[in-house]
Design a protein around this motif. Structure first.
Motif, PDB file in Angstrom:
ATOM      1  N   GLU A 195      18.201 -34.013  60.986  1.00 50.46           N
ATOM      2  CA  GLU A 195      19.099 -35.078  60.537  1.00 50.46           C
ATOM      3  C   GLU A 195      19.296 -36.157  61.588  1.00 50.46           C
ATOM      4  O   GLU A 195      20.030 -37.129  61.369  1.00 50.46           O
ATOM      5  CB  GLU A 195      20.451 -34.480  60.150  1.00 50.46           C
ATOM      6  CG  GLU A 195      20.367 -33.469  59.017  1.00 50.46           C
ATOM      7  CD  GLU A 195      21.678 -32.734  58.815  1.00 50.46           C
ATOM      8  OE1 GLU A 195      22.736 -33.376  58.985  1.00 50.46           O
ATOM      9  OE2 GLU A 195      21.648 -31.538  58.507  1.00 50.46           O
ATOM     10  N   ARG A 240      27.456 -40.646  61.775  1.00 48.59           N
ATOM     11  CA  ARG A 240      27.242 -39.436  60.994  1.00 48.59           C
ATOM     12  C   ARG A 240      28.189 -39.433  59.800  1.00 48.59           C
ATOM     13  O   ARG A 240      29.403 -39.535  59.950  1.00 48.59           O
ATOM     14  CB  ARG A 240      27.513 -38.211  61.876  1.00 48.59           C
ATOM     15  CG  ARG A 240      27.380 -36.881  61.148  1.00 48.59           C
ATOM     16  CD  ARG A 240      27.788 -35.721  62.046  1.00 48.59           C
ATOM     17  NE  ARG A 240      29.168 -35.833  62.483  1.00 48.59           N
ATOM     18  CZ  ARG A 240      29.823 -34.872  63.127  1.00 48.59           C
ATOM     19  NH1 ARG A 240      29.224 -33.751  63.408  1.00 48.59           N
ATOM     20  NH2 ARG A 240      31.072 -35.042  63.501  1.00 48.59           N
ATOM     21  N   LYS A 287      23.028 -34.617  66.892  1.00 48.77           N
ATOM     22  CA  LYS A 287      24.385 -35.118  67.061  1.00 48.77           C
ATOM     23  C   LYS A 287      24.402 -35.922  68.358  1.00 48.77           C
ATOM     24  O   LYS A 287      23.957 -35.430  69.400  1.00 48.77           O
ATOM     25  CB  LYS A 287      25.397 -33.974  67.155  1.00 48.77           C
ATOM     26  CG  LYS A 287      25.634 -33.224  65.864  1.00 48.77           C
ATOM     27  CD  LYS A 287      26.679 -32.129  66.051  1.00 48.77           C
ATOM     28  CE  LYS A 287      26.894 -31.334  64.754  1.00 48.77           C
ATOM     29  NZ  LYS A 287      27.872 -30.230  64.939  1.00 48.77           N
ATOM     30  N   ASP A 345      29.722 -37.394  57.760  1.00 47.63           N
ATOM     31  CA  ASP A 345      30.235 -36.080  57.379  1.00 47.63           C
ATOM     32  C   ASP A 345      31.692 -36.220  56.974  1.00 47.63           C
ATOM     33  O   ASP A 345      32.223 -37.325  56.877  1.00 47.63           O
ATOM     34  CB  ASP A 345      30.062 -35.074  58.521  1.00 47.63           C
ATOM     35  CG  ASP A 345      30.811 -35.509  59.778  1.00 47.63           C
ATOM     36  OD1 ASP A 345      31.479 -36.564  59.736  1.00 47.63           O
ATOM     37  OD2 ASP A 345      30.726 -34.803  60.785  1.00 47.63           O
ATOM     38  N   TYR A 356      27.377 -39.801  66.120  1.00 47.56           N
ATOM     39  CA  TYR A 356      26.302 -40.568  65.492  1.00 47.56           C
ATOM     40  C   TYR A 356      25.068 -39.696  65.284  1.00 47.56           C
ATOM     41  O   TYR A 356      24.990 -38.558  65.749  1.00 47.56           O
ATOM     42  CB  TYR A 356      25.925 -41.762  66.376  1.00 47.56           C
ATOM     43  CG  TYR A 356      27.011 -42.794  66.526  1.00 47.56           C
ATOM     44  CD1 TYR A 356      27.020 -43.944  65.752  1.00 47.56           C
ATOM     45  CD2 TYR A 356      28.035 -42.628  67.463  1.00 47.56           C
ATOM     46  CE1 TYR A 356      28.005 -44.905  65.896  1.00 47.56           C
ATOM     47  CE2 TYR A 356      29.031 -43.579  67.610  1.00 47.56           C
ATOM     48  CZ  TYR A 356      29.004 -44.721  66.821  1.00 47.56           C
ATOM     49  OH  TYR A 356      29.992 -45.662  66.970  1.00 47.56           O
ATOM     50  N   ARG A 357      24.078 -40.306  64.618  1.00 51.78           N
ATOM     51  CA  ARG A 357      22.751 -39.710  64.484  1.00 51.78           C
ATOM     52  C   ARG A 357      21.714 -40.785  64.751  1.00 51.78           C
ATOM     53  O   ARG A 357      21.954 -41.973  64.512  1.00 51.78           O
ATOM     54  CB  ARG A 357      22.551 -39.125  63.080  1.00 51.78           C
ATOM     55  CG  ARG A 357      23.522 -38.003  62.729  1.00 51.78           C
ATOM     56  CD  ARG A 357      22.961 -37.145  61.618  1.00 51.78           C
ATOM     57  NE  ARG A 357      23.919 -36.182  61.103  1.00 51.78           N
ATOM     58  CZ  ARG A 357      24.170 -35.010  61.661  1.00 51.78           C
ATOM     59  NH1 ARG A 357      23.548 -34.662  62.766  1.00 51.78           N
ATOM     60  NH2 ARG A 357      25.024 -34.173  61.114  1.00 51.78           N
ATOM     61  N   ASP A 388      20.932 -29.967  64.653  1.00 51.06           N
ATOM     62  CA  ASP A 388      20.704 -30.894  63.535  1.00 51.06           C
ATOM     63  C   ASP A 388      19.525 -31.828  63.801  1.00 51.06           C
ATOM     64  O   ASP A 388      19.585 -33.027  63.504  1.00 51.06           O
ATOM     65  CB  ASP A 388      21.958 -31.721  63.242  1.00 51.06           C
ATOM     66  CG  ASP A 388      23.159 -30.874  62.864  1.00 51.06           C
ATOM     67  OD1 ASP A 388      22.967 -29.672  62.566  1.00 51.06           O
ATOM     68  OD2 ASP A 388      24.274 -31.403  62.853  1.00 51.06           O
TER      69      ASP A 388
END
Length: 351
Positions: free
Chosen positions: A178, A207, A181, A209, A59-60, A175
């Protein structure tokens, strides 16, 4: 994806968080701990980090106003990474904030641990990480010890089982712009009050990606084949398995995903293609998760999904048929004399 074979527990703060709606308060420790006992340190590493070996979802941090600095946990984690000398001070602020969002009457009180780790591996990279953990479930343990010519028993109440981490998150120092992580564990509450940990306290989003894109498309397609197709088309179990096998073959052989190419090669039916695209769109709207029409395929996500893509037809309790290849070599029929369904399978050699 996450391993801790080289991890080191550098610092640990422990606080106690009560339930605000029950008029319980929080108790903050005055200083953090630097664990010297190697056995205790290894037990803590096992307790805090071993559950993450099976975690794939990353996740973020996020915030409704799109300003990450307004996310309290992100703010204090970033401050700790920037200046480790204020670790304990910021751990206290995290404890106060968790207390503020612990308003549901069913949320259990418990200890909050804030830990600083070095050399935790995620996706092949060794990083510093901040761990935030909460223990809510307590157990009673029996202890057997020798006494005179035999043994005796005692017990310890309100003890913690180090194989059962209730709640936790790992914030990796990468990151930052963003939202870092973040990996999450929540084993205790799975009902309405559970949202406070991930949604209210941490405020996380998945996240987006290529791992999650690959995982989501395969998951959506599996649901489409197994749940949606029957509503619109007449499909045999063998037909469905064939569609699932074709999709897995596509993802194993291709380096990138293209929605139109995938639909034409795998579904190969105009009505079916339109139905799948509509199903994908509904998923994106329902879960507020955009899945792009093209992306690089992530092999780890493919391997994960391959484990749940079943290619088995179960017939009563007598037979299982595994379909891995050409579905044209299997036929389904009905025997009038026996009033039973049957499958006819064609093959050249018996292994």
């Amino acid at each position: 994806m996450i391993s801790f074979y080289e991890a080191f527990l550098a610092e640990l703060a422990i606080h106690r968080i009560g339930n605000k709606s029950q008029d319980e308060f929080y108790v903050l420790s005055d200083q953090s701990l630097h664990i010297q006992d190697n056995l205790l340190k290894n037990l803590l590493l096992q307790y805090f980090l071993s559950p993450y070996q099976k975690v794939n979802e990353i996740y973020r941090f996020t915030h409704p106003n799109d300003d990450l600095n307004l996310n309290e946990v992100y703010h204090f984690a970033a401050a700790i990474f920037e200046d480790g000398s204020k670790f304990h001070e910021h751990s206290q602020q995290l404890a106060k904030y968790l207390y503020e969002v612990s308003g549901h009457p069913k949320i259990k009180s418990g200890e909050l641990y804030v830990a600083y780790f070095e050399n935790v591996q995620i996706e092949g990279e060794l990083l510093d990480a901040i761990g935030i953990f909460k223990s809510e479930t307590k157990e009673t343990y029996l202890k057997v010890y020798p006494e005179q010519d035999g043994f005796n028993l005692s017990y310890e109440e309100d003890a913690i089982n180090i194989t059962k981490l209730d709640k936790g998150c790992l914030i990796f120092n990468t990151d930052k712009e963003e939202g870092f992580k973040v990996a999450v564990i929540d084993q205790t509450n799975r009902s309405a009050e559970a949202v406070y940990w991930k949604d209210e306290f941490l405020k996380l989003k998945v996240r987006n990606d290529n791992y999650n894109q690959t995982n989501n498309v395969l998951g959506v397609y599996k649901s489409f084949v197994t749940e949606k197709l029957d509503e619109e088309f007449e499909m045999t179990k063998a037909d469905k398995i064939d569609l699932l096998n074709k999709s897995m073959k596509y993802f194993k052989e291709k380096e990138s995903f293209d929605l139109d190419e995938f639909a034409n090669e795998v579904i190969a039916n105009e009505d079916g293609i339109e139905s799948f695209k509509n199903f994908k769109k509904s998923y994106e709207e329902e879960f507020d998760t955009a899945i792009p029409d093209s992306f690089d395929i992530n092999t780890a996500a493919v391997k994960k999904q391959a484990r749940v893509f079943k290619s088995i037809i179960k017939l009563d309790r007598n037979f299982h048929i595994y379909i891995h290849g050409d579905k044209e070599l299997i036929e389904k029929g009905f025997d009038e004399d026996k009033s039973m369904n049957y499958y006819k399978v064609y093959f050249k050699e018996e292994a």
